[in-house]
Structures are given as structure tokens and as C-alpha cells.
Design a protein around this motif. Structure first.
Motif, PDB file in Angstrom:
ATOM      1  N   ASP C 213     197.625  31.545 -57.012  1.00  0.00           N
ATOM      2  CA  ASP C 213     198.573  30.857 -58.106  1.00  0.00           C
ATOM      3  C   ASP C 213     200.101  31.358 -57.942  1.00  0.00           C
ATOM      4  OD1 ASP C 213     199.541  29.615 -60.210  1.00  0.00           O
ATOM      5  OD2 ASP C 213     198.210  30.315 -61.693  1.00  0.00           O
ATOM      6  N   LEU C 214     200.885  30.322 -57.284  1.00  0.00           N
ATOM      7  CA  LEU C 214     202.248  30.649 -56.885  1.00  0.00           C
ATOM      8  C   LEU C 214     202.960  30.615 -58.349  1.00  0.00           C
ATOM      9  CD1 LEU C 214     203.841  28.788 -53.976  1.00  0.00           C
ATOM     10  CD2 LEU C 214     203.161  31.161 -54.185  1.00  0.00           C
ATOM     11  N   THR C 215     202.677  29.912 -59.315  1.00  0.00           N
ATOM     12  CA  THR C 215     203.406  30.156 -60.489  1.00  0.00           C
ATOM     13  C   THR C 215     203.191  31.348 -61.082  1.00  0.00           C
ATOM     14  OG1 THR C 215     202.531  27.730 -60.585  1.00  0.00           O
ATOM     15  CG2 THR C 215     203.891  28.557 -62.493  1.00  0.00           C
ATOM     16  N   LEU C 216     201.987  31.765 -61.317  1.00  0.00           N
ATOM     17  CA  LEU C 216     201.737  32.922 -61.554  1.00  0.00           C
ATOM     18  C   LEU C 216     202.501  34.229 -60.978  1.00  0.00           C
ATOM     19  CD1 LEU C 216     199.837  34.758 -63.699  1.00  0.00           C
ATOM     20  CD2 LEU C 216     198.598  35.212 -61.869  1.00  0.00           C
ATOM     21  N   ALA C 217     202.477  33.935 -59.753  1.00  0.00           N
ATOM     22  CA  ALA C 217     203.363  35.083 -58.928  1.00  0.00           C
ATOM     23  C   ALA C 217     204.830  35.024 -59.260  1.00  0.00           C
ATOM     24  CB  ALA C 217     203.352  34.859 -57.462  1.00  0.00           C
ATOM     25  N   ARG C 218     205.404  33.844 -59.203  1.00  0.00           N
ATOM     26  CA  ARG C 218     206.643  33.628 -59.699  1.00  0.00           C
ATOM     27  C   ARG C 218     207.039  34.115 -60.962  1.00  0.00           C
ATOM     28  NH1 ARG C 218     210.117  28.382 -58.107  1.00  0.00           N
ATOM     29  NH2 ARG C 218     208.674  27.393 -59.452  1.00  0.00           N
ATOM     30  N   THR C 219     206.152  34.003 -62.069  1.00  0.00           N
ATOM     31  CA  THR C 219     206.481  34.306 -63.257  1.00  0.00           C
ATOM     32  C   THR C 219     206.476  35.885 -63.320  1.00  0.00           C
ATOM     33  OG1 THR C 219     204.805  32.557 -63.983  1.00  0.00           O
ATOM     34  CG2 THR C 219     205.992  33.900 -65.799  1.00  0.00           C
ATOM     35  N   LEU C 220     205.631  36.555 -62.886  1.00  0.00           N
ATOM     36  CA  LEU C 220     205.395  37.966 -63.181  1.00  0.00           C
ATOM     37  C   LEU C 220     206.165  38.897 -62.293  1.00  0.00           C
ATOM     38  CD1 LEU C 220     201.741  38.036 -64.256  1.00  0.00           C
ATOM     39  CD2 LEU C 220     203.653  38.933 -65.533  1.00  0.00           C
ATOM     40  N   ALA C 221     206.058  38.470 -60.753  1.00  0.00           N
ATOM     41  CA  ALA C 221     206.301  39.478 -59.826  1.00  0.00           C
ATOM     42  C   ALA C 221     207.651  39.642 -59.672  1.00  0.00           C
ATOM     43  CB  ALA C 221     205.716  38.956 -58.419  1.00  0.00           C
ATOM     44  N   ASP C 222     208.206  40.842 -59.095  1.00  0.00           N
ATOM     45  CA  ASP C 222     209.272  41.441 -58.677  1.00  0.00           C
ATOM     46  C   ASP C 222     209.579  41.036 -57.295  1.00  0.00           C
ATOM     47  OD1 ASP C 222     210.297  42.620 -61.269  1.00  0.00           O
ATOM     48  OD2 ASP C 222     208.380  43.755 -60.883  1.00  0.00           O
ATOM     49  N   ARG C 223     208.391  41.487 -56.453  1.00  0.00           N
ATOM     50  CA  ARG C 223     208.431  41.261 -54.970  1.00  0.00           C
ATOM     51  C   ARG C 223     207.258  40.421 -54.812  1.00  0.00           C
ATOM     52  NH1 ARG C 223     210.625  44.249 -51.151  1.00  0.00           N
ATOM     53  NH2 ARG C 223     208.653  45.078 -50.329  1.00  0.00           N
ATOM     54  N   ILE C 224     207.340  39.587 -53.514  1.00  0.00           N
ATOM     55  CA  ILE C 224     206.085  38.937 -53.141  1.00  0.00           C
ATOM     56  C   ILE C 224     205.945  39.047 -51.765  1.00  0.00           C
ATOM     57  CG2 ILE C 224     207.561  36.619 -52.900  1.00  0.00           C
ATOM     58  CD1 ILE C 224     205.235  35.385 -54.211  1.00  0.00           C
ATOM     59  N   GLY C 225     204.805  39.113 -51.499  1.00  0.00           N
ATOM     60  CA  GLY C 225     204.332  38.936 -50.108  1.00  0.00           C
ATOM     61  C   GLY C 225     203.408  37.829 -49.777  1.00  0.00           C
ATOM     62  N   VAL C 226     203.686  37.261 -48.685  1.00  0.00           N
ATOM     63  CA  VAL C 226     202.822  35.904 -48.482  1.00  0.00           C
ATOM     64  C   VAL C 226     202.004  36.193 -47.329  1.00  0.00           C
ATOM     65  CG1 VAL C 226     202.784  33.471 -47.853  1.00  0.00           C
ATOM     66  CG2 VAL C 226     204.800  34.303 -49.316  1.00  0.00           C
ATOM     67  N   MET C 227     200.477  35.956 -47.584  1.00  0.00           N
ATOM     68  CA  MET C 227     199.770  36.133 -46.527  1.00  0.00           C
ATOM     69  C   MET C 227     199.035  35.092 -46.019  1.00  0.00           C
ATOM     70  SD  MET C 227     197.251  39.485 -47.497  1.00  0.00           S
ATOM     71  CE  MET C 227     196.542  39.554 -45.884  1.00  0.00           C
ATOM     72  N   TYR C 228     198.805  35.073 -44.580  1.00  0.00           N
ATOM     73  CA  TYR C 228     198.112  34.044 -44.137  1.00  0.00           C
ATOM     74  C   TYR C 228     197.041  34.630 -43.120  1.00  0.00           C
ATOM     75  CZ  TYR C 228     196.764  29.823 -41.660  1.00  0.00           C
ATOM     76  OH  TYR C 228     196.367  28.679 -40.987  1.00  0.00           O
ATOM     77  N   SER C 229     195.767  34.216 -43.023  1.00  0.00           N
ATOM     78  CA  SER C 229     194.882  34.506 -42.150  1.00  0.00           C
ATOM     79  C   SER C 229     195.046  36.201 -41.623  1.00  0.00           C
ATOM     80  CB  SER C 229     195.065  33.575 -40.813  1.00  0.00           C
ATOM     81  OG  SER C 229     194.020  33.724 -40.012  1.00  0.00           O
ATOM     82  N   GLY C 230     195.050  36.810 -42.729  1.00  0.00           N
ATOM     83  CA  GLY C 230     194.922  38.440 -42.383  1.00  0.00           C
ATOM     84  C   GLY C 230     196.214  39.194 -42.228  1.00  0.00           C
ATOM     85  N   GLU C 231     197.453  38.172 -42.179  1.00  0.00           N
ATOM     86  CA  GLU C 231     198.595  38.730 -42.003  1.00  0.00           C
ATOM     87  C   GLU C 231     199.590  38.416 -43.003  1.00  0.00           C
ATOM     88  OE1 GLU C 231     198.909  38.604 -36.993  1.00  0.00           O
ATOM     89  OE2 GLU C 231     199.455  36.802 -38.401  1.00  0.00           O
ATOM     90  N   ILE C 232     200.730  39.414 -43.009  1.00  0.00           N
ATOM     91  CA  ILE C 232     201.851  39.099 -44.055  1.00  0.00           C
ATOM     92  C   ILE C 232     202.634  38.196 -43.059  1.00  0.00           C
ATOM     93  CG2 ILE C 232     203.896  39.917 -45.069  1.00  0.00           C
ATOM     94  CD1 ILE C 232     202.472  42.189 -46.452  1.00  0.00           C
ATOM     95  N   VAL C 233     203.013  37.167 -43.512  1.00  0.00           N
ATOM     96  CA  VAL C 233     204.042  36.034 -42.896  1.00  0.00           C
ATOM     97  C   VAL C 233     205.529  36.360 -43.386  1.00  0.00           C
ATOM     98  CG1 VAL C 233     202.226  34.724 -41.905  1.00  0.00           C
ATOM     99  CG2 VAL C 233     203.218  33.863 -44.194  1.00  0.00           C
ATOM    100  N   GLU C 234     205.530  36.452 -44.854  1.00  0.00           N
ATOM    101  CA  GLU C 234     206.836  36.562 -45.426  1.00  0.00           C
ATOM    102  C   GLU C 234     206.722  37.448 -46.480  1.00  0.00           C
ATOM    103  OE1 GLU C 234     208.633  32.785 -46.180  1.00  0.00           O
ATOM    104  OE2 GLU C 234     210.445  33.650 -46.881  1.00  0.00           O
TER     105      GLU C 234
END
Lengths: 267, 315, 315
Positions: C213-234
């Protein structure tokens, strides 16, 4: 197939071959009289009993009776349970409540004493045993089949068959039936196991058919005629071991198909 | 409310059904009902038979006879054994004094042994001991209980003389009583333990697929604590139902074990009744066993409700 | 700031039969005290596996490599016993599906106080008082009666708050929340968010928030990691990632939000067991270049921003 199932099938196949053609395997005719109470030796591999009958031959001929009683009772019970389960699961509503309530009642009846009483009244006989076992032991199958029918009657292919206007009996027989086989089969195997133990128990108290010597009847004669007190182990051990191994073969086949037993230990 | 009503009506109909069987059997079976009622080998004079026919009301229509039968049962009157010359109810009471403790102790031991064994076998499935326990249980439950008794008797009593070969008398003191009962209890409880082990193992395997064991582990509980403080409690619910339904089977198994060990309990009573065709005793035994099964199921329902709050709240 | 957790080159694969499934591939990130780090991505991208790997809750058939440094000690090297001592006390874990994470047969109070009893020498009485205090702090009006209820009597949102209470009762330094809002309805999600904000403010623990849930992450997180197929992409500061998105996949995810018109990313994630050359995302990428199908992009570092894409290669 999994390892226990293969093992069970091999053992079972051996017993079945013995039961189909006992004459080719038995060294003697089971009713020929030799010297009584002979311990196992080269003449009689498993010795003789009080009548001088060869025990190995009796054992081989007995497999026919024991297996027949086991299979016939279990098949009858599976059929009754299957019909009750399918009807209850498919028709739902009042019929389901009635049938499952009845199943719950039968489930609680102690049927071994009922079999004993009926056998006392009607005289010993394998057909009475088969009938009564079939009349009482179907409950577990009915419950399992019903829950499976409830599950698949909502599935797409049954729904579409109904939409196409197939009659109810046709859908039940053609669409649901085959899907139930792999559920009913292991249960049926476990019922054979249970029927064989019950038959052996009922025979043990002298209610077996003396004209058709099953393994249970052999054990019963050995016990009442003092094989234990006189230390004649060759008389009472073979039929008991045969029952146990045969029942275990059925149990292995039945259990290995059951999800909860989960024989696949090597992940 | 609905569930409770359903349960009680189930017990009621179960009892009613059994009563019907034991009422109808002697009256519908081939032969003279009076002979079916008193048993074949009992020696009764013709005068008594005529008297009995009147007393039992065999000339009355069936519904009236049934009513009378129900009234008798309500007064614990299960008929009279003309072979043993005593009322059936008092004979059965006397024999139950042995069978109930025998079966009760065996069930308790069977649960104490089988439940932890099955739980461990279900938790760590690939261990050698778990595989051994599983196959051992299948093997043990494949042998007829009375055959196990025969083997135990021949090895431990006949060859080694550790235990008595013959049965115990009802008047014997407590020490010989225990000495006579050790072996039968051991046989019966290992049969029960084997079955409980298999049921518990399957039930634990199903519970390990749930999420709460993982969360319990996340709280810092050890594997063993997760098993015995969480999983076992949940996994024992199906076991309770099954043990209660098995009681009829266990009791029947106990009867055959009693016969092998010649213990003067319900088993020997049934055996003698079969040999002497003592029908009143057989019917009385059926009824009493059925009542015991129903009582255990009621007890199981109560225990289930105590453990599972979801059932309790519905009540 | 004080670094609580450093994950270095973590790879996790599952072995089932002859198949090896690489669920997490070379993932590195770190979290400081008081920070919330969100791992986002579609279902099945391996983000929950990271949570379980950090907590040591993965099943036996997994192969883990890399390092998980918690306050200087590698959790992957720790003995079971030391790990058990950390779990529930210093490391709190919240699992998805709260109603299944709680054992249906125990009261809420019993389950909240379990970590207290396991990790401290407190008596049951004092532990229960701690439960009441924690629940009151969370804004429950009648904590005592809440504690006597069973999980089935409460809604999923309530149960999730109870799970949060359980996982934070010993004030952990690291809290791992795996999909804490999945399956909850909107008002419950608001409650849970409020809870996490309070924890962040009052408890100062580091937190890994795993969510799709991106909205939840945006509300709470200080830092964010985006994962795709087992890897961090951003990966980067939450605000920066949302305002200046670098990776096409992240852009796709943001485009899928309701306020941006719910445009889904075409195609589905490749199965984890399938390996192929080039970028894991290239079959679905709208900005695909020839190189994307040939060379697997490296994770580029630019200050605090990390991105794994050929588009953003430093020239």
C-alpha cells in the motif's frame, strides 16, 4: 505412488493371489487329517492343529474367507455411505439435515455388540456380518463424501451442467461421482481393515461361521482348545499375524492417500 | 440455542434407537419370543413360562409392550437372567465394577502416552523417532487387540511367569487386583495410544499450517513452547470428538481383552452369555454400553466447550 | 543517528524438490533509531521473505546468505537460543492477517502478556497489569474487559491493535510490520496508522514496514525501498522518491494509485524460479531499451538515492 502405498499394494496383491487360487499354494487339502498337534517341521511348515489339519493350508484357504468378508462389508458400507453423502450434499435443505442427523445417531451406536446379538439370534454366518457391517459402518464415508459434494457442487462445471438442463440424477452420476472416487477409495480401504478386525473379533467369541474357516475362526478354535495354555504357538500365531499384516497393508494404502497423514516426510 | 438442541436430540434419538433395537430383536426374530426372551439353555418349567408370558405381556399389542418396556428401563429393570438366576441390572452393575476402571485407566494412559507422542511426531516429521512412532502406531492399530493380548500373555505370563495366567476374583484384595490388571491395561492403553498418536499427529500437521504458531514463535516462545502451549491445545479439539466416538469401539475391544485374560468383567459376561444364549444379558449389555457411549459423548461436548470459547458462546 | 539494523547483500532461496526459487536477491538497506523504513512492491516480490529472514522465522528448507547486522551482531550467525531471547523483546514482529495470528482459544490478555512472561521474571499478576497499562496507553477505555475477550469476538482491526500491543509491550528497538493493514477496512487502517505514529513518537524504535500500500508507506515512512522480483530497484528518502521518481517500475506503482487514475502496470511479475538475462522488469517496462534485455543493471548510488535502471546510468 508413495513408498508405504507400494509396500501395502505388494503385500495385498500377494494375499489376493493366495485368496483367488488357494489350491495352487496350499501344500495340503485343509480338511485332510494328519497327526494332531505336530510342531512345525519339514512335513508341515506351520504344524498341525487338534484335528490334524495342516495349519499353513488352513491359513491359505482362510485368506479367501477373511478377504471376501472384508471387501464385501467395506464395499456395502461405502455404497451406503456414498449414496447418503451424495444425496445429502446435493439436495441440501431438510433432506440434508435429516440424513446427517441420522448419520450422527448411527455414528454413536456401539455396533459390535449389535453384531454379536444378531449373530447370536440368527446363528453365525458371514452374510449377516456383511449386512450389519454395511448397515452401521457407513457413517464416516457419508460425512466425508457430503462435505466434498458440497464443495464441488458449487464449482463451475457442475453449475454449467445444471444450466444446460441435465437432470439431477445424471449430474450426480456423471459429474460428481468420478470426482468422489479418490476420496472414497482410501476410506474404503480403511473400512476393509476395520471390517477384517471386527470379523476376527466376532469370530473369536465363537460367532464365526465354522463351515468357512476365516483367520478369526482359526484363532478362536486355537484359543478355546487351549493352544495358549499348552504353548502351541504355531497354532495361534499364524492366523493372528496374517490378520495383522493384511490389515496393515490396507491401512497403509488408505492412510497414504489421506492428506493429514502426510507420509511425504522428505521435503 | 439451535446447536445445543441439535446435540441433545442426537443423544436422545441415539438412545431411543438402541432401545428400539433391543426391544424389537427378541420379538421379531424367528422362534418363540418367550424362548428369545429367556435364553435357550435356561431350564424353566412350563408353568413358569405361562406365567412369564402373562407377566411380560407378550400377548398384548406391540405398542403397549413397548410402553411397558420403557417403564421398566426407567426403573433400571433390564429383565431377569434365567441362566444366572439374577436380575440383569444387578449382574451388569457387578461386572461394570471391573470394566469401568479397566477401560477408564486405559483411556487415561492412552491419552497421556499418545497425545505428546503424536504431537512431537507431527511437529518434526522428518526425525527418525517420528517416523518410527507413526509406523509403530499404524502397526499397533492393525492388530486385533485380543491378538496382542494373546501374545503378551504367552510371552510375559506363560514363558516368563511375570503375570498371572488366570483371571482375578472379584473378592480378591487390591494388590492381586492390580497385579492381574497390569497386563490387560498395558495392552488396551497401547492400542488407544497408537490411535491417539495417529489422530494427534494429523491434527498437529494441520495446525502448523495456521498462522498463530508462527506468531507465537515471533513472540519469543521456543519451538517446544509453541507446540505444547499453543498447537497441542488447538489440535486436541478433533481428538476429543474422536476419542468420544471411539469409546464404543474401545469398550468392545476391552471386552475381547477381558476374555483373553479371563477377567470377570462385561467381556466375560458377554462371552458366557453368547455361549449359553442368554439373551436378556446380551440385550442389557448392549443397552448399557450404548448409554456409556452417549454419556462419554456428552462429557466430550462439555470438555470441548470448556476448551473452545467459540462453542461456549454459541451455547 | 544510531544505526539499529544493517542488512547487507541478503539473498534467500527456497528449495522445493529439484526447483530452487530465488525469493530475495542481494538486498541491502539500513535503518536508524526512530526511523520507519518501508519496503513496497507487488505481492510475491519477496518483501515478506525479508521480514521473516530478519526475524529468523523462515522454514528449514531455505538457503540464506549475506548479513543481517542488528546492533553489531549478525542475526544469521546467532544461535537459536540467542535469537529466541531477542524475538519478542528487542525485535517485535507483526504478521499479516491479525485474526489468524492470534490463537482462537486464548484470551487477548493471555496472548498479550505471553512475551512478558517469556522474557522477564515478572509474575502473571504484574504481567497482566502491564497488559492493562499498554492497552490503556493505546486508547482502550476498558482494558480489563478487553483483555478477557477472545479474538473471535473482535474485528480484524481490533485484533491488529492487539497484535501491535503484543509486539510492542516490551518496547522493542526494532519493529517489523509485515503487511499490517492488509485485509482491514478503511477506518481500521486509520486506527492502525495512528498507532504506528504514536509508537514512532513515544517509543523511538526503528521500524521496517512491509506493505503493498503506497499510500500507507507515504504516510508513515521516512525512507522507502521499492522491490521488484526479489531485488531493490529504487531506494531513498520517502519524499524524494515520490517527488522525483527515477525507476519506471516505481512510476508505474505511483501511477496505479487511485488519485493518479489507477493505471495498472501491464503484464505480471515473472515467476521467481525463472532466470533470464537483463533487467527483471524489462518485459513489462514501457521505457525499454535494447540493453535492458541483455545486461542486468547495477544498483547505482547517488548520495542517498539508489536506483537499478539503465535509464539512470551515471554517464
Amino acid at each position: 505412488m508413495r513408498r508405504p502405498e507400494i509396500l501395502g499394494s505388494i503385500v495385498l496383491a500377494a494375499f489376493l493371489i493366495m485368496a483367488v487360487a488357494p489350491g495352487t499354494f496350499a501344500p495340503q487339502d485343509p480338511y485332510t487329517r494328519f497327526t494332531p498337534y505336530t510342531p512345525p517341521g519339514s512335513d508341515h511348515l506351520l504344524g498341525t492343529n487338534d484335528m490334524g489339519h495342516d495349519i499353513l493350508s488352513e491359513l491359505i484357504y482362510g485368506s479367501r474367507v477373511s478377504l471376501f468378508v472384508g471387501f464385501a462389508s467395506a464395499l456395502l458400507a461405502t455404497m451406503v455411505g456414498g449414496i447418503v453423502g451424495i444425496v445429502a450434499g446435493y439436495c441440501r435443505g431438510g433432506i440434508e439435515d435429516l440424513l446427517m442427523g441420522f448419520t450422527d445417531i448411527i455414528l454413536m451406536l456401539p455396533w459390535i455388540p449389535v453384531i454379536i446379538i444378531l449373530a447370536v439370534f440368527l446363528g453365525p454366518g458371514i452374510w449377516i456380518f456383511i449386512l450389519i457391517f454395511g448397515a452401521f459402518a457407513w457413517t464416516s464415508i457419508a460425512r466425508i463424501i457430503r462435505s466434498k459434494v458440497l464443495q464441488i457442487r458449487e464449482s463451475g462445471f457442475v453449475q454449467s451442467a445444471r444450466c444446460l438442463g441435465f437432470p439431477t440424477w445424471y449430474i450426480m452420476a456423471e459429474e460428481i461421482g468420478p470426482n468422489l472416487f479418490h476420496i472414497a477409495f482410501p476410506q474404503c480401504m480403511l473400512l476393509v481393515a476395520s471390517a477384517m478386525i471386527t470379523e476376527a473379533s466376532v469370530s473369536f467369541i465363537g460367532l464365526g461361521d465354522p463351515s468357512m474357516k476365516s483367520w478369526g475362526v482359526m484363532l478362536s478354535f486355537a484359543f478355546t482348545k487351549g493352544a495358549l495354555i499348552n504353548g502351541m504357538w504355531w497354532w495361534y500365531l499364524p492366523p493372528g499375524i496374517a490378520i495383522s499384516i493384511c490389515v496393515m497393508a490396507f491401512a497403509l494404502i488408505g492412510y497414504s492417500r489421506e492428506k493429514w497423514v502426510n507420509f511425504e516426510v522428505r521435503e | 440455542m439451535h446447536i445445543t438442541f441439535y446435540r441433545w436430540s442426537r443423544y436422545f434419538f441415539s438412545l431411543f434407537f438402541t432401545i428400539c433395537i433391543s426391544f424389537l430383536l427378541p420379538r421379531l426374530m424367528p422362534g418363540d419370543p418367550i424362548a428369545n426372551m429367556i435364553g435357550q439353555s435356561a431350564h424353566v418349567s412350563d408353568a413358569t413360562i405361562i406365567e412369564l408370558r402373562q407377566e411380560l405381556g407378550l400377548d398384548l399389542p406391540l405398542p403397549e409392550q413397548f410402553l411397558q418396556y420403557l417403564v421398566n428401563i426407567a426403573h433400571f429393570d433390564l429383565g431377569y437372567s434365567y441362566t444366572l438366576h439374577a436380575p440383569v441390572s444387578s449382574i451388569i452393575m457387578e461386572r461394570m465394577a471391573l470394566t469401568i476402571p479397566f477401560v477408564g485407566i486405559a483411556i487415561v494412559i492412552g491419552i497421556i502416552l499418545g497425545v505428546p507422542l503424536g504431537a512431537l511426531a507431527g511437529m518434526s516429521r522428518s526425525k527418525k523417532t517420528s517416523i518410527l512412532a507413526t509406523y509403530g502406531s499404524i502397526a499397533l492399530s492393525s492388530a486385533p487387540p485380543y491378538f496382542l493380548s494373546l501374545i503378551a500373555l504367552s510371552i510375559l505370563s506363560f514363558n516368563f511367569g511375570l503375570f498371572p495366567l488366570k483371571g482375578v476374583s472379584a473378592t480378591a484384595g487390591i494388590i492381586p487386583w492390580i497385579h492381574h490388571l497390569i497386563l490387560p491395561i498395558a495392552v488396551l492403553s497401547s492400542c488407544i495410544a497408537a490411535r491417539n498418536c495417529l489422530i494427534m499427529r494429523g491434527s498437529v500437521i494441520q495446525e502448523t499450517h495456521e498462522h498463530y504458531p508462527l506468531y507465537a514463535k515471533a513472540k519469543g516462545l521456543t519451538e517446544r513452547m509453541v507446540l505444547f502451549q499453543h498447537i497441542v491445545k488447538n489440535a486436541s479439539l478433533p481428538l476429543i470428538t474422536q476419542v468420544a466416538l471411539d469409546v464404543g469401539f474401545i469398550l468392545s475391544g476391552a471386552l475381547f481383552i477381558e476374555i483373553v485374560f479371563s477377567l470377570p468383567g462385561m467381556g466375560m459376561l458377554t462371552y458366557d452369555a453368547v455361549l449359553s444364549r442368554d439373551y436378556p444379558i446380551l440385550e442389557g449389555s448392549l443397552l448399557v454400553i450404548a448409554i456409556m457411549v452417549i454419556l462419554t459423548n456428552i462429557a466430550a461436548d462439555i470438555i470441548y466447550g470448556v476448551i473452545d470459547p467459540r462453542i461456549r458462546w454459541q451455547g | 543517528m544510531n544505526r539499529i539494523l544493517e542488512v547487507c547483500k541478503l539473498s534467500v532461496s527456497f528449495i522445493s524438490g529439484n526447483e530452487v526459487v530465488q525469493a530475495v536477491n542481494n538486498v541491502s538497506f539500513d535503518i536508524s533509531q526512530g526511523d520507519i523504513f518501508a519496503l513496497v512492491g507487488e505481492t510475491g516480490c519477496g518483501k515478506s521473505v525479508i521480514a521473516h529472514a530478519v526475524a529468523g522465522l523462515l522454514p528449514d528448507n531455505t538457503v540464506i546468505s549475506g548479513e543481517v547486522n542488528y546492533k553489531g551482531q549478525d542475526l544469521l550467525e546467532l544461535s537459536q537460543q540467542d535469537l529466541i531471547a531477542l524475538r519478542g523483546q528487542e525485535i517485535g514482529i507483526i504478521l499479516q492477517n491479525p485474526s489468524r495470528a492470534l490463537n482462537p482459544l486464548y484470551t487477548i490478555g493471555h496472548q498479550i502478556r505471553e512475551p512478558v512472561l517469556v522474557h522477564t521474571m515478572k509474575t502473571k499478576d504484574r504481567a497482566s497489569r502491564m497488559v492493562t497499562a499498554t492497552l490503556r496507553k493505546m486508547g482502550f477505555f476498558d482494558p480489563e474487559s478487553e483483555a478477557h475477550r477472545y479474538p473471535f469476538e473482535s474485528s480484524g482491526g481490533m485484533n491488529q491493535r492487539f497484535v501491535i500491543a503484543t509486539s510492542t509491550i516490551l518496547s522493542p528497538d526494532l519493529l517489523i510490520a509485515d503487511e499490517p493493514t492488509t485485509g482491514l477496512d478503511h477506518s481500521c487502517i486509520a486506527d492502525v496508522i495512528k498507532e504506528f505514529e504514536r509508537i514512532k513518537k513515544e517509543e523511538h524504535c526503528a521500524m521496517i514496514l512491509i506493505t503493498h500500500d503506497l499510500t500507507l508507506a507515504r504516510t508513515l515512512a521516512d525512507r522507502i525501498g521499492v522491490m521488484y522480483s526479489g531485488e531493490i530497484v529504487e531506494m531513498g528518502e520517502c519524499k524524494a522518491v515520490f517527488s522525483d521518481t527515477l525507476h519506471p517500475y516505481t512510476r508505474g506503482l505511483i501511477g496505479g494509485l487511485p488519485e493518479n487514475g489507477c493505471t495498472p502496470i501491464p503484464g505480471i511479475s515473472p515467476p521467481m524460479s525463472r532466470r533470464f538475462p537483463g533487467c527483471r522488469f524489462h518485459p513489462r517496462c514501457t521505457e525499454r531499451m535494447p540493453i535492458c534485455g541483455q545486461v542486468h543493471p547495477r544498483l547505482e548510488v547517488n548520495g542517498d538515492r539508489f536506483v537499478r535502471c539503465h535509464l539512470c546510468h551515471s554517464h
